[in-house]
Design a protein around this motif. Structure first.
Motif: not given
Length: 267
Positions: A219-229, A248-251, A256-263
């Protein structure tokens, strides 16, 4: 169909409960104290238990005539391992019989134990299919050949550790494995990767080769991106069709805001 949801922490149990509610399912929720979200009460009859109360949970489900079960959400692996003294007799006896105490071993054995009591675990993905990330999902494309090599390398290593039931996540950089997820969980693995690897690490997360979609699906979500930032990581690569994406939309906006590539990657 009467369904019992055994709910740990995170958004996934809520997503399932909401979908079941919208499909007019007769849902009984077993919410694990100190883990599950109180918002679950909006979607069905909710009863709170400690994860240590195995026999009470079994007796309650039988009393309620619940036979079909779903188990979603996180109960920290370390909590089970390091709070053994708090478990009831049923749980202690069950854990003592296990040949090892890896996450898959515990979860698979819990399912077998409950099935021996007459319960049936159903596949939750029909209620969560909109959350599965398809092949080709991409945010902030990257064409750096070295980064793409790290993605390919990291996904391969993540799949190997997932199959060994060590964890689901690795952090790599420049062809070097910086961090491997263990009992501490994904978030701390990502942070450790940032601590040792510095900026622009690549985070890779996969399912097991023969992933049982009834439990422990990535599972991934916005919290994953917060930790990555926080870790200054640059890329998140996940396995297509075997990973749930929450909010999904928030993610997408946050990536995009953090400039993190997700694939998403087909493995």
């Amino acid at each position: 169909m009467k369904i019992g949801l055994i709910a740990g922490s995170g958004e996934l149990p809520k997503a399932f409960a909401k979908s079941a509610y919208q499909n007019n399912e007769d849902l009984t929720i077993i919410a694990i104290k100190s883990s599950a979200d109180k918002e679950l009460e909006r979607y069905g009859k909710t009863h709170w238990f400690s994860f240590t109360e195995a026999q009470k949970i079994i007796d309650f489900l039988k009393k309620e005539n619940v036979q079909n079960l779903v188990m979603l959400g996180k109960i920290e692996h370390s909590s089970i391992l390091f709070h053994f003294h708090k478990l009831d007799h049923r749980a202690k006896t069950f854990l003592s019989k296990l040949k090892d105490k890896r996450a898959k071993s515990i979860l698979h054995s819990i399912i077998q134990e409950l099935e021996s009591e007459g319960f049936k675990f159903i596949d939750p993905t029909p209620y969560l299919k909109e959350l599965l990330i398809p092949e080709g999902f991409l945010i902030n494309p990257v064409d750096d050949a070295e980064v793409l090599k790290d993605v390919e390398f990291g996904i391969k290593i993540a799949k190997e550790i997932a199959d060994l039931d060590i964890g689901q996540t690795v952090v790599v950089k420049n062809g070097v494995v910086i961090a491997v997820e263990g009992v501490e969980g994904t978030d701390k693995c990502i942070l450790r990767g940032g601590e040792f690897g510095g900026e622009n690490t690549v985070v890779c997360k996969t399912a097991r080769s023969n992933q049982d979609m009834r439990y422990d699906v990535p599972v991934i979500g916005s919290k994953t991106l917060e930790i990555m930032k926080k870790a200054k990581a640059k890329v998140l690569a996940i396995e297509a069709n075997k990973t749930f994406l929450l909010e999904k939309e928030k993610f997408i906006n946050r990536a995009k805001e953090y400039g993190i590539t997700v694939m998403s990657v087909k493995v």
